[in-house]
Design an enzyme around this catalytic site. Structure first.
Site, PDB file in Angstrom:
ATOM      1  N   LYS A 278      -5.702  -1.932  16.764  1.00 45.78           N
ATOM      2  CA  LYS A 278      -4.421  -1.750  16.101  1.00 45.78           C
ATOM      3  C   LYS A 278      -3.334  -1.608  17.165  1.00 45.78           C
ATOM      4  O   LYS A 278      -3.468  -0.844  18.111  1.00 45.78           O
ATOM      5  CB  LYS A 278      -4.477  -0.486  15.224  1.00 45.78           C
ATOM      6  CG  LYS A 278      -3.598  -0.514  14.010  1.00 45.78           C
ATOM      7  CD  LYS A 278      -3.961   0.647  13.087  1.00 45.78           C
ATOM      8  CE  LYS A 278      -3.113   0.610  11.829  1.00 45.78           C
ATOM      9  NZ  LYS A 278      -3.465   1.719  10.916  1.00 45.78           N
ATOM     10  N   GLU A 362      -6.956   8.163  -4.328  1.00 43.66           N
ATOM     11  CA  GLU A 362      -6.078   9.049  -5.109  1.00 43.66           C
ATOM     12  C   GLU A 362      -6.789   9.642  -6.323  1.00 43.66           C
ATOM     13  O   GLU A 362      -6.549  10.803  -6.679  1.00 43.66           O
ATOM     14  CB  GLU A 362      -4.827   8.288  -5.555  1.00 43.66           C
ATOM     15  CG  GLU A 362      -3.889   7.906  -4.435  1.00 43.66           C
ATOM     16  CD  GLU A 362      -4.266   6.611  -3.726  1.00 43.66           C
ATOM     17  OE1 GLU A 362      -3.557   6.230  -2.775  1.00 43.66           O
ATOM     18  OE2 GLU A 362      -5.275   5.981  -4.128  1.00 43.66           O
ATOM     19  N   ARG A 390      -2.157   5.425  -9.429  1.00 45.21           N
ATOM     20  CA  ARG A 390      -3.565   5.037  -9.412  1.00 45.21           C
ATOM     21  C   ARG A 390      -4.462   6.137  -9.982  1.00 45.21           C
ATOM     22  O   ARG A 390      -5.628   5.901 -10.272  1.00 45.21           O
ATOM     23  CB  ARG A 390      -3.990   4.712  -7.974  1.00 45.21           C
ATOM     24  CG  ARG A 390      -3.252   3.531  -7.374  1.00 45.21           C
ATOM     25  CD  ARG A 390      -3.255   3.562  -5.850  1.00 45.21           C
ATOM     26  NE  ARG A 390      -4.551   3.341  -5.261  1.00 45.21           N
ATOM     27  CZ  ARG A 390      -4.971   2.178  -4.751  1.00 45.21           C
ATOM     28  NH1 ARG A 390      -4.185   1.127  -4.799  1.00 45.21           N
ATOM     29  NH2 ARG A 390      -6.151   2.059  -4.197  1.00 45.21           N
TER      30      ARG A 390
END
Length: 618
Positions: A278, A362, A390
């Site tokens: 990353k 979530e 969600r």
């Protein structure tokens, strides 16, 4: 080089040295643009070589390339048809920070929330069979997205249906890659190459027609799984029914090319495990990928963000929840892979035993909080408004139905700006207001947020505190302590009543200040949406000829509708009722100022509408 080739077609004809030059040029464009506009820098820098290899091996106009979330797709945008527009990234009327089929014919599926790529890709693959389409389906998903149940639901169904679809796992955290090494990489390449693939089919055919063929096939399969599982981390995916290729160095173009070629010749579902770094190519992002995951404007030389003055609601929440946790040992903080974004980094450092980052989960976060609450803890769940959607079933079934004292600290309520329609917190008041037992609070400033957090600790029921992204404004109105379920009455005299709900007070207060000298106008700051103090609202509304409600939430199901229904039920409808909120459409990306204007909730639009309607009455 990038200006001298025709994208994306010419990528297929470039040699590896030329591709490496092109990769650096793409990285330069991404870094320079994100430094000015902000954006998801580190994820996109990590997949430049992977993007090049995908475009070298597949035709994005025929094959379907499905990016998960989309914050990895900046290189894809540049290398398809948006190089000349990339400088408008995340700007009003510019290109989106995520994939949008309406923006480009190269974008196969609209994304912004995580873990959708496998399910969407599988739908496309099944459509191939139904509609007799000849195309490859490639889904690119990050390792973080695998913490969401939806990703495994898709993988499980893909393995069950046994369709020849390719899933590329972009692993930039080494979370499932402990066995990376030369033997693992060689074995995986060898076992998915053309020779071995044909050899496996031949052996299978022979054994199927041999005596005891079924038993021999099972023994051969067990041997293959055992050999591969010993050296590679792919046994999980093999058990789900996917052929595993990897781990592959995601910055080695030759290895990527070979792996994707091998994936294309497989008959069934295949997972290509790619290891990337990353922030690759920009040292500050490589050293601090979390900080540069999503960043605002920054100085390229130092990597330091260009700071704007003022404290944010997120920062105030982070400071206050630490203060409260020092006093109350039962307070627990929970987030879903958004520790820095929700302001909980310092809390996690100070109270590691009372902080839980559950990953992109979530639904689990909410039910986990319910379990804590029913056991005597006081959980605070910090989640962006758009992601809390969600977990709607869990809020209803696991928290509200049992009336458990879980506090939802809803960050990014309202318009969020450059991230656009996938991230605006446009619906939370509407979807929460219908749920029994829940208490909804809307702070306008720092003091109210702090006092509402304190109040939430005293309430033995579900609480939602909703606040926006961005800096807190300060107001010169007299301080008035937050009292349970009472609005702040700034002025109750007048034939016009202006009601402000939450942080949109910054626009409403301008309207009030500009009108009060020429118009007889009352002004209240609602503070609480549920339960709302109907007696106070009805008393203030008596004799009012025009009532205007301002909110930064969808009009449908919002505060304006609620107050209008209260007035109608009590035969107190004014001559005119104005509701200022987000219209029944998805709001594009841009600055908050620009977006409020197109939504009609900026101070100038509100003021002019009130004046216009008042003139009709007067």
């Amino acid at each position: 080089m990038i200006d001298d080739i025709k994208l994306p077609n010419d990528i297929k004809n470039l040699n590896y040295n030329e591709l490496e030059v092109l990769a650096q040029e793409v990285r330069d464009i991404i870094i320079n643009t994100c430094a000015k506009n902000g954006g998801h820098l580190a994820p996109s820098l990590g997949v430049v070589e992977l993007t090049l290899s995908i475009l070298k091996n597949f035709d994005p106009l025929i094959d379907r390339i499905v990016w998960d979330v989309g914050h990895q797709s900046y290189a894809y945008k540049i290398l398809t048809d948006r190089k000349d527009r990339f400088h408008t990234l995340r700007q009003f009327k510019g290109i989106s920070g995520f994939n949008k089929p309406a923006e480009s014919k190269y974008d196969a599926f609209g994304v912004g929330h995580t873990s959708t790529s496998v399910s969407a890709g599988l739908g496309m693959r099944v459509a191939n069979d139904i509609l007799n389409l000849n195309r490859k389906i490639v889904a690119i998903i990050g390792d973080g997205a695998l913490t969401a149940g939806l990703a495994f639901e898709g993988l499980n169904n893909l393995g069950h249906l046994d369709k020849d679809m390719i899933v590329i796992l972009n692993d930039n955290e080494m979370s499932i890659s402990k066995n990376v090494g030369a033997i693992s990489s060689y074995l995986s390449r060898a076992m998915t190459g053309e020779f071995y693939t044909h050899f496996r089919k031949d052996v299978q055919s022979i054994l199927e027609h041999a005596p005891l063929g079924d038993k021999l096939l099972k023994v051969a399969k067990k041997f293959e799984e055992g050999l591969k599982g010993f050296f590679t981390p792919g046994i999980l995916f093999e058990e789900l029914g996917l052929k595993y290729i990897g781990p592959i160095d995601g910055h080695n173009l030759k290895e990527l090319d070979k792996a994707l070629h091998n994936a294309k010749i497989q008959d069934g579902p295949t997972l290509v495990h790619v290891i990337t770094k990353k922030g690759k190519g920009y040292k500050p992002a490589e050293e601090n990928p979390e900080k540069f995951h999503g960043i605002s404007s920054f100085d390229i030389k130092t990597g330091k963000p260009i700071k704007f003055s003022g404290k944010t609601f997120t920062e105030v929440f982070g400071e206050k929840i630490i203060e409260m946790a020092e006093k109350h040992k039962d307070i627990v903080a929970i987030t879903a892979a958004m520790k820095p974004g929700t302001g909980l980094t310092k809390f996690a450092e100070k109270f590691p035993d009372r902080f839980f980052d559950v990953g992109i989960a979530e639904q689990h976060a909410v039910t986990f909080a319910a379990g804590l609450a029913i056991s005597g803890c006081k959980p605070y769940v910090a989640i962006y408004s758009t992601f809390l959607q969600r977990a709607y079933d869990q809020i209803i079934h696991d928290v509200a139905l049992q009336n458990l004292p879980v506090t939802f600290c809803i960050d990014r309520g309202g318009l969020v700006g450059a991230d656009g329609p996938t991230h605006h917190g446009a619906f939370d008041i509407s979807y929460l207001r219908t749920i029994p037992n829940i208490h909804i609070m809307l702070p306008k400033d720092e003091i109210e947020l702090k006092e509402m957090l304190e109040l939430s600790y005293q309430i033995d029921a579900p609480v939602a505190i909703r606040y926006p992204r961005g800096n807190i404004k300060e107001y010169e109105y007299p301080y008035e302590k937050v009292e349970p379920f009472k609005p702040q009455i700034i002025n109750d005299k007048g034939e016009i009543l202006l009601i402000s709900a939450g942080h949109i007070f910054d626009e409403a207060s301008i309207v009030y200040e500009e009108l009060k000298s020429d118009y007889n106008i009352a002004f209240i700051n609602l503070r609480f949406v549920k339960p709302i103090n109907k007696d106070i609202i009805l008393e203030i509304c008596k004799g009012k000829k025009l009532v205007a409600v301002v909110e930064e939430n969808a009009k449908f199901g919002g505060v304006g509708e609620y107050i209008l229904s209260i007035l109608a039920e009590n035969n107190l409808l004014p001559n005119n009722f104005l509701s200022f909120g987000l219209p029944d459409k998805f709001i594009e990306h841009g600055s908050i100022t620009e977006l409020r204007k197109i939504a009609g909730i900026d101070s100038e639009t509100i003021k002019n509408k009130i004046i216009s309607e008042w003139q009709k009455i007067d």
